[in-house]
Write an enzyme that holds these catalytic residues in place. Sequence first.
Site, short mmCIF file in Angstrom:
data_model
loop_
_atom_site.label_atom_id
_atom_site.label_comp_id
_atom_site.label_asym_id
_atom_site.label_seq_id
_atom_site.Cartn_x
_atom_site.Cartn_y
_atom_site.Cartn_z
N ASP A 189 0.86 -1.19 0.00
CA ASP A 189 0.00 0.00 0.00
C ASP A 189 0.89 1.24 0.00
O ASP A 189 2.13 1.13 -0.02
CB ASP A 189 -0.98 -0.01 1.19
CG ASP A 189 -2.30 0.65 0.83
OD1 ASP A 189 -2.29 1.79 0.34
OD2 ASP A 189 -3.35 0.01 1.02
N HIS A 261 -2.88 3.05 -4.70
CA HIS A 261 -2.36 2.59 -3.40
C HIS A 261 -0.95 2.02 -3.56
O HIS A 261 -0.64 0.95 -3.04
CB HIS A 261 -3.29 1.55 -2.77
CG HIS A 261 -4.50 2.17 -2.12
ND1 HIS A 261 -4.43 2.95 -1.00
CD2 HIS A 261 -5.82 2.11 -2.45
CE1 HIS A 261 -5.66 3.36 -0.66
NE2 HIS A 261 -6.51 2.86 -1.52
N GLU A 325 -9.67 2.67 -5.52
CA GLU A 325 -9.29 4.05 -5.23
C GLU A 325 -8.05 4.50 -6.00
O GLU A 325 -7.04 4.84 -5.42
CB GLU A 325 -9.05 4.19 -3.72
CG GLU A 325 -10.29 3.86 -2.91
CD GLU A 325 -10.09 3.99 -1.40
OE1 GLU A 325 -11.02 4.45 -0.73
OE2 GLU A 325 -9.02 3.61 -0.88
N TYR A 416 -16.64 -3.81 7.94
CA TYR A 416 -15.40 -3.10 8.22
C TYR A 416 -15.15 -3.06 9.72
O TYR A 416 -15.76 -2.29 10.45
CB TYR A 416 -15.43 -1.71 7.56
CG TYR A 416 -14.91 -1.82 6.15
CD1 TYR A 416 -15.31 -2.89 5.35
CD2 TYR A 416 -13.97 -0.94 5.63
CE1 TYR A 416 -14.81 -3.07 4.07
CE2 TYR A 416 -13.47 -1.12 4.34
CZ TYR A 416 -13.89 -2.18 3.58
OH TYR A 416 -13.38 -2.36 2.32
N GLU A 468 -4.98 1.49 9.96
CA GLU A 468 -4.48 2.86 10.09
C GLU A 468 -4.30 3.26 11.56
O GLU A 468 -3.30 3.88 11.92
CB GLU A 468 -5.46 3.86 9.45
CG GLU A 468 -5.41 3.92 7.93
CD GLU A 468 -6.43 3.02 7.28
OE1 GLU A 468 -6.85 2.02 7.92
OE2 GLU A 468 -6.82 3.28 6.12
C1 TNX Z 1 -11.01 2.04 2.09
S1 TNX Z 1 -11.60 -0.87 1.24
C2 TNX Z 1 -9.91 1.39 1.58
C3 TNX Z 1 -8.72 1.22 2.43
C4 TNX Z 1 -8.84 1.95 3.74
C5 TNX Z 1 -10.23 1.74 4.29
C6 TNX Z 1 -10.44 2.34 5.65
C7 TNX Z 1 -10.65 -0.38 0.17
C8 TNX Z 1 -10.64 -1.18 -1.00
N1 TNX Z 1 -9.92 0.74 0.37
O1 TNX Z 1 -7.57 1.63 1.72
O2 TNX Z 1 -7.87 1.45 4.61
O3 TNX Z 1 -11.16 2.29 3.41
O4 TNX Z 1 -11.67 1.93 6.20
#
Ligand code: TNX
Length: 529
Positions: A189, A261, A325, A416, A468
Amino acid sequence: MRKLIYLFAIMATTLMGIGEASARKLHIVPEPAYIDMATEGEFVVTGKTKIVVWDDMWSVADIFAEEMMEYFNLKKPMATGKRGTGIKIRTDRFVPEEGYEMTISEEEGVLIIGGTERGVFYGLQTLKQMIVETDGHLPYCFIADEPNFKYRGVHMDVCRHFFPVEDVKRYIDILAAHKVNRLHWHLTDDQGWRIQIDAYPELTEKGSMRKETLTSHGLNPISWDGTPHGGYYTKEDIREVIDYAAKRYITIIPEIEMPGHAQAALHALPWLGCEEQEVDVWTCWGVTPEVMCAGKETTYTFLENVLLEVIDLFPSELIHIGGDECPKDRWKECEHCQAKMKELGLENEEQLQGYLVARIEKFLNAHGRQMIGWDEILDGGVTPTATIMSWRGTEGGIYAAKRGNDVVMTPLKFCYFDFYQTESREGEGLLIGGHTPFEKVYGWNPYEGLSNDERKHIIGVQCNLWSEYLKNMEMLERQLLPRLAAMSEVQWATERRDESTIREKMEVLRRYYDSRGWNYAPYYFEGRK
Ligand code: TNX
């Protein structure tokens, strides 16, 4: 198959002379498919009880024998052997593959028959809970059990905070006790690259260490801890973890994040970015614009070389490629990305990500593996063969299931486990946000919105534990437990959940957690949500 179990159950009950259900009750999490209690009689298990092993399943027996040492206060593991009486374990192909049947009676002592060794392993997980609940005084009974979902996953983020091998093993122990069979290991990441790759030593030499860590939620006030943080796994470490998990019937699915990421990788190898920009291993949380270039061929060569080493290490059929993301700001300005889009006749940057993902999937397939990715891989047009991990909600998963793709449901609202467990947040410390109490997990229906036909594509359910704000094992365990118990009911016993008995069961399971020395959050037991 299930009918067969019940038939066998009825026969066994008659043979054993078991009458009506008595007041004697067992509290097992996740709920077994069938329990029939005898009105009287018990088999007493002590540290001197022998484990009688058929079919040479020594590793299954040894793990049980070792894990019971502390409970029975022994200097060495419980005895195992090929003959005698005690706890007998064997397999029979008439039992479902992951299922088991347990008979406790005068004639048998304890007899566990698994469809495979894996089924026996699950039977022994149940037995451990029973031993703690009854202090070894096991009531005569018959149990037949098998899971609802074939994919029962838990995710572990070792990037935001690094967890050494011993912690990962402890995590695996907790998963195994809940009959989980997949560990989704998030290995790369923005904040750290954690897996040794021989072709690119810089990834761990430079990309596994960040200067410091964000300790607030970001703006106003923003604060860092001023302490470097890092760590990574050598290939030897990884083999050790894979082997440890395999002995507990847990397949490790590695995740290599692409094309977003990836800031730690860009720090180590700046040519992975569109403009070869110099960036740090990220010290913030969230989504960074610094992503891999999807235009240069060198990026594809890099990804393939990394995946070759990953495939070589991990036996898992599914390989996770992230895909979530990924902001497209850099790609919009990048001559390589724009040239690639032109060459391929692509209309927008989403489609360029779709191209990258499809190309990587082909590469994995050519090497005998299947691709799994976060639901963003649907955005650029997904192939019919990819498995989708639906996290932003269930919509992506429902859409994919309707198209015929396999799906793992892990919607953030229910799955989560980095989220707060109480509304008031009192005593919980600083966490990422959200609100997912035990009850919400337990009550969740992963099939909602799907027809019977479409349900077949939901291969399983998973909870995700992003780290985190979780710096150490104690914090990680408090996020995981007791909610993993609720999740295991969804995974193993979806159709057998019962809100009227779960609290009573959890009071008993809590004693089991205590016996294993695991940390768990107190809120559910205090009645807070
Ligand atoms: C979203 S779930 C993310 C993570 C973060 C998380 C925190 C996902 C595919 N991406 O990179 O750690 O939210 O809740």
